[in-house]
Design a protein around this motif. Structure first.
Motif, PDB file in Angstrom:
ATOM      1  N   SER A  25      17.436  17.258 -19.936  1.00  0.00           N
ATOM      2  CA  SER A  25      16.971  15.902 -20.217  1.00  0.00           C
ATOM      3  C   SER A  25      15.807  15.506 -19.307  1.00  0.00           C
ATOM      4  CB  SER A  25      18.126  14.904 -20.063  1.00  0.00           C
ATOM      5  OG  SER A  25      18.697  14.984 -18.766  1.00  0.00           O
ATOM      6  N   ARG A  56      15.296  10.509 -24.081  1.00  0.00           N
ATOM      7  CA  ARG A  56      16.286  11.531 -23.742  1.00  0.00           C
ATOM      8  C   ARG A  56      17.505  11.514 -24.655  1.00  0.00           C
ATOM      9  NH1 ARG A  56      15.959  11.087 -17.096  1.00  0.00           N
ATOM     10  NH2 ARG A  56      13.888  12.079 -16.945  1.00  0.00           N
ATOM     11  N   HIS A  79      16.686  12.712 -28.182  1.00  0.00           N
ATOM     12  CA  HIS A  79      16.430  14.148 -28.190  1.00  0.00           C
ATOM     13  C   HIS A  79      17.743  14.925 -28.069  1.00  0.00           C
ATOM     14  CE1 HIS A  79      14.108  17.701 -28.066  1.00  0.00           C
ATOM     15  NE2 HIS A  79      14.246  17.963 -26.763  1.00  0.00           N
ATOM     16  N   TRP A  80      18.675  14.405 -27.272  1.00  0.00           N
ATOM     17  CA  TRP A  80      19.986  15.046 -27.144  1.00  0.00           C
ATOM     18  C   TRP A  80      20.717  15.051 -28.481  1.00  0.00           C
ATOM     19  CZ3 TRP A  80      22.508  18.405 -24.553  1.00  0.00           C
ATOM     20  CH2 TRP A  80      23.900  18.460 -24.570  1.00  0.00           C
ATOM     21  N   ARG A  81      20.657  13.947 -29.198  1.00  0.00           N
ATOM     22  CA  ARG A  81      21.281  13.894 -30.527  1.00  0.00           C
ATOM     23  C   ARG A  81      20.672  14.944 -31.444  1.00  0.00           C
ATOM     24  NH1 ARG A  81      20.958   7.812 -32.540  1.00  0.00           N
ATOM     25  NH2 ARG A  81      22.007   8.767 -34.317  1.00  0.00           N
ATOM     26  N   ALA A 109      21.661  15.149 -19.613  1.00  0.00           N
ATOM     27  CA  ALA A 109      22.386  16.259 -20.232  1.00  0.00           C
ATOM     28  C   ALA A 109      21.559  17.523 -20.083  1.00  0.00           C
ATOM     29  CB  ALA A 109      22.650  15.986 -21.713  1.00  0.00           C
ATOM     30  N   GLU A 110      22.244  18.655 -20.178  1.00  0.00           N
ATOM     31  CA  GLU A 110      21.553  19.935 -20.262  1.00  0.00           C
ATOM     32  C   GLU A 110      22.441  20.919 -21.005  1.00  0.00           C
ATOM     33  OE1 GLU A 110      20.742  20.931 -16.180  1.00  0.00           O
ATOM     34  OE2 GLU A 110      22.594  22.075 -15.991  1.00  0.00           O
ATOM     35  N   CYS A 111      21.812  21.838 -21.697  1.00  0.00           N
ATOM     36  CA  CYS A 111      22.576  22.849 -22.413  1.00  0.00           C
ATOM     37  C   CYS A 111      21.687  24.057 -22.671  1.00  0.00           C
ATOM     38  CB  CYS A 111      23.134  22.306 -23.732  1.00  0.00           C
ATOM     39  SG  CYS A 111      21.920  22.150 -25.059  1.00  0.00           S
ATOM     40  N   LEU A 128      27.188  23.522 -21.877  1.00  0.00           N
ATOM     41  CA  LEU A 128      26.546  22.215 -21.804  1.00  0.00           C
ATOM     42  C   LEU A 128      27.213  21.323 -20.768  1.00  0.00           C
ATOM     43  CD1 LEU A 128      27.505  20.254 -25.081  1.00  0.00           C
ATOM     44  CD2 LEU A 128      28.825  22.105 -24.127  1.00  0.00           C
ATOM     45  N   PHE A 159      26.965  16.911 -19.671  1.00  0.00           N
ATOM     46  CA  PHE A 159      26.400  15.629 -20.090  1.00  0.00           C
ATOM     47  C   PHE A 159      27.204  14.494 -19.469  1.00  0.00           C
ATOM     48  CE2 PHE A 159      29.356  17.285 -23.228  1.00  0.00           C
ATOM     49  CZ  PHE A 159      30.258  16.246 -23.409  1.00  0.00           C
TER      50      PHE A 159
END
Length: 325
Positions: free
Chosen positions: A8, A16, A19-21, A42-44, A57, A59
């Motif tokens: 993110s 952010r 974009h995560w969605r 978040a990160e994945c 992931l 978040f």
């Protein structure tokens, strides 16, 4: 390297959450909401391993749900298996409600509504886990049996569940060093371990193809070896006896799963790798070499020195001095 990384921090603050969605929507058709949408984190890593997708992931608390209306629309026809590593989540699915914690697994059918939410979202504590998406057609178990596991908690702390947990964690840790050519084989291993876990819980191992059962056994044996490398008595006969199989069958499994590497060589190489890491670790520079050797199953210093030199072209002492230099 395998997988595409999303962080993110790489996106402007205001974009952010949207974009995560979008990232989540690439593998799972669901709605997403969060009390922290305005300052989302978040990160994945999206890893496509053949037809199997693995997504480590993290978040801040967020809710993910698939409504009845969405379930009536075309969906990916897949099973979503989730491994939770940190945090607590509550799941409503097929009439069941359960709360899951560290090293719990749960299974969701993409064709049915579900609601996955933080058990407590009052604190901005990151949730961490690994998602696995598997096409239904690839799971070698009857759907009517699998439906009995939907929404239920499965343990990732023991038996085959622990094997799957360690393998998924290892995938994330080694993602930078793995090659794209490794992806299809890794996907096969994930599928076999998931199939073996579900079959074990259902007491339906007989329904699995022989190659799936063999792959799961091979992973179980390798984990046993890694956990017992310190034991100088660890040997092919001891490994076979611990798994109630013949020595010849053990050797046959290893020939197929390790591209011809023998059991004894696999044990020796894992021990040497562990010792080499310790010798290169600055925090262990005052640990005597014979202590390192003993820790990795080499009680005789001369045997350790001979094996280390054969593997790395120098003695353990020379390797440690080279690392300091």
């Amino acid at each position: 390297m395998i997988g595409t990384m999303f962080r993110s921090e790489d996106v402007p603050v205001g974009d952010r959450f949207d974009h995560w969605r979008e990232v989540i929507g690439r593998s799972r058709s669901s709605e997403v909401a969060s009390a922290y949408a305005a300052d989302f984190w978040a990160e994945c890593r999206l890893m496509e391993l053949g037809p199997v997708t693995v997504i480590p992931l993290s978040f801040v608390p967020a809710r993910y749900w698939r409504s009845p209306r969405m379930a009536r629309q075309p969906d990916p026809e897949s099973y979503h298996l989730s491994l939770l590593l940190d945090g607590e989540l509550t799941l409503d699915h097929v009439g069941r409600t359960g709360t899951f914690g560290s090293r719990d697994l749960h299974l969701v059918d993409s064709s049915r509504p579900y609601d996955l939410r933080p058990a407590d979202d009052r604190e901005r504590c990151a949730v961490k886990g690994v998602g696995v998406d598997i096409p239904k057609t690839l799971l070698p178990l009857p759907p009517h049996l699998v439906s009995g596991l939907l929404g239920r908690g499965l343990s990732g702390r023991e038996g085959i569940g622990a094997l799957l947990t360690e393998f998924l964690i290892g995938l994330e840790q080694q993602a930078e060093t793995l090659q794209p050519s490794d992806a299809p084989r890794l996907g096969t291993v994930v599928l076999d371990l998931v199939s073996a876990l579900l079959a074990h819980v259902l007491d339906a191992e007989a329904a699995l193809p022989p190659e799936t059962r063999q792959q799961a056994l091979a992973q179980r044996i390798q984990l046993f070896i890694r956990q017992n490398l310190h034991d100088p008595e660890l040997s092919p006969p001891a490994v076979a006896a611990a798994h109630h199989i013949s020595l010849s069958y053990l050797h046959r499994i290893f020939q197929q799963q390790t591209r011809g590497e023998t059991v004894a060589a696999w044990i020796r190489n894992r021990r040497l790798e562990g010792a080499r890491r310790d010798l290169a670790d600055p925090s262990l520079r005052t640990t005597p070499i014979h202590v390192v050797a003993d820790r990795w199953g080499f009680p005789r210093a001369s045997d350790f020195t001979r094996a280390f030199r054969a593997a790395y072209g120098m003695s353990p002492r020379e390797y440690r001095l080279q690392g300091r230099a």
